[in-house]
Design an enzyme around this catalytic site. Structure first.
Site, PDB file in Angstrom:
ATOM      1  CB  CYS A 127     -31.847-144.405 -24.929  1.00  0.00           C
ATOM      2  SG  CYS A 127     -32.692-145.234 -23.585  1.00  0.00           S
ATOM      3  CG  HIS A 247     -31.700-141.189 -20.792  1.00  0.00           C
ATOM      4  ND1 HIS A 247     -32.963-141.080 -20.241  1.00  0.00           N
ATOM      5  CD2 HIS A 247     -31.667-142.414 -21.371  1.00  0.00           C
ATOM      6  CE1 HIS A 247     -33.650-142.179 -20.452  1.00  0.00           C
ATOM      7  NE2 HIS A 247     -32.904-143.022 -21.152  1.00  0.00           N
TER       8      HIS A 247
HETATM    9  C1  2RA Z   1     -35.276-146.806 -20.421  1.00  0.00           C
HETATM   10  N1  2RA Z   1     -33.351-147.398 -21.757  1.00  0.00           N
HETATM   11  O1  2RA Z   1     -34.745-145.696 -20.289  1.00  0.00           O
HETATM   12  C2  2RA Z   1     -34.650-147.858 -21.297  1.00  0.00           C
HETATM   13  C3  2RA Z   1     -35.542-148.203 -22.453  1.00  0.00           C
HETATM   14  N2  2RA Z   1     -35.823-147.089 -23.274  1.00  0.00           N
HETATM   15  O2  2RA Z   1     -36.328-147.136 -19.868  1.00  0.00           O
END
Ligand code: 2RA
Length: 344
Positions: A127, A247
């Site tokens: 991601c 994120h």
């Molecule tokens: C996380 N990218 O953010 C890793 C797995 N989704 O934990």
């Protein structure tokens, strides 16, 4: 044409988002199979006016399936081959096959040409890599990127539904003066766990011998593969933050040539799936609270890096469950359908 679809991991956060998106994007499915572990088998899922029963995934679960969407986790390694042998194309969100030279690693807006090389499996990138590349690719087309330094601020959704519930529970316990417990983050299988509420945890996944975490090395290695540029230099610091599902990433980029802020804004805004949200005079910039639930990756705080020639800083936010996982995978399937790449 309609396609028989199986979702492996249907009861998790990414599996649920697959269903949301299939409905929202009117994805052309005929049959739909909900597959999960033995623990979840038997659960009922209401979807588009129909009740589905979650089945335990076995090697025989993929008979007649055209598209197998794997939400991620260890099951991918076990069931990818049986699914391909049964004639399905597997779009896998786990890290199992991402660096396999036989498996395309794809962000459809970035490297769609890689999809045609598949031999049954197509890997969905991590991601944090997807979100970063949605900002990098339009800039890479303006001037070749030499080096990337990225720090991420990763939502708890990356740790799954359990991690999201743990953040909520910890905040509730703190507000109500109860003792706080931590059992999930930074990783349920790790020996130590820490409170994430009002805290930051500088570990996502396990540490490697080179003192980087697997998450950080995913950003390094996947970026090289997706951009098909083994020379690009990437270094990453990935941090878990008390945010639900988007994120955020602070990215420093060094180019071969000078790239102006205006040229960067123009290129990003013209790139499908990325939008510029960058107006300091109006205090407008991407924030994870406001990119959650949305498809687009937002990019802002674009500015020259005065410490280095031909370099820019930027800030980008994107929904980890959506573009960071389920949407990207579904867009790969949509691309294959549009280009008649799926055998019926
Ligand atoms: C996380 N990218 O953010 C890793 C797995 N989704 O934990």
């Amino acid at each position: 044409k309609k396609y028989n679809v199986a979702i492996l991991g249907a009861t998790g956060a990414v599996g649920q988002e697959f269903l949301n998106l299939i409905e929202e994007r009117n994805f052309p499915f005929a049959d739909l199979k909900m597959l999960a572990s033995k623990r979840s088998a038997g659960k009922k899922i209401q979807f588009m006016g129909k009740e589905y029963t979650v089945e335990e995934t076995t090697e025989n679960s993929f008979e007649g399936v055209d598209i197998a969407l794997f939400a991620g986790g260890g099951a991918s390694k076990v069931f990818a081959k049986p699914a391909v042998d049964a004639g399905a194309v597997v779009i896998d969100n786990s890290s199992a096959f991402r660096m396999d030279p036989e498996v395309p690693l794809v962000v459809p807006e970035v490297n769609p040409e890689a999809i045609a090389k598949h031999k049954g499996i197509i890997a969905n990138p991590n991601c944090s890599t997807i979100i970063m590349l949605m900002a990098l690719k339009p800039l890479y087309d303006v001037s070749k990127i030499k080096r990337v330094v990225v720090s991420t601020y990763q939502a708890v959704s990356g740790g799954g539904k359990e991690a999201m519930a743990e953040l909520e529970q910890q905040v509730d316990d703190i507000v109500n003066g109860r003792e706080v417990t931590a059992n999930i983050l930074p990783g349920a299988a790790l020996k130590k766990h820490y409170q994430i509420a009002f805290n930051l945890i500088p570990q996502i996944d396990v540490f490697q011998d080179n003192l980087y975490t697997k998450e950080e090395m995913k950003m390094v290695n996947e970026t090289k593969k997706i951009l098909d540029d083994p020379d690009i230099r990437v270094t990453a610091t990935t941090i878990r933050v008390p945010v639900y599902r988007s994120h955020a990433e602070s990215v420093n980029i060094e180019f071969e040539d000078e790239v102006s802020v205006e040229a960067a804004r123009k290129a990003i805004d013209a790139f499908p799936g990325a939008v510029v949200n960058d107006n300091p005079d109006e205090q407008e910039y991407p924030m994870p609270l406001f990119t959650s639930g949305k498809d687009d990756v937002e990019v802002g705080r674009i500015r020259k890096d005065f410490s280095c020639d031909n370099a820019l800083n930027l800030w980008c936010c994107g929904d980890q469950i959506r573009k960071g996982a389920a949407l990207n995978a579904l867009q790969i399937a949509e691309y294959m359908i549009e280009h008649d790449m799926i055998k019926k």
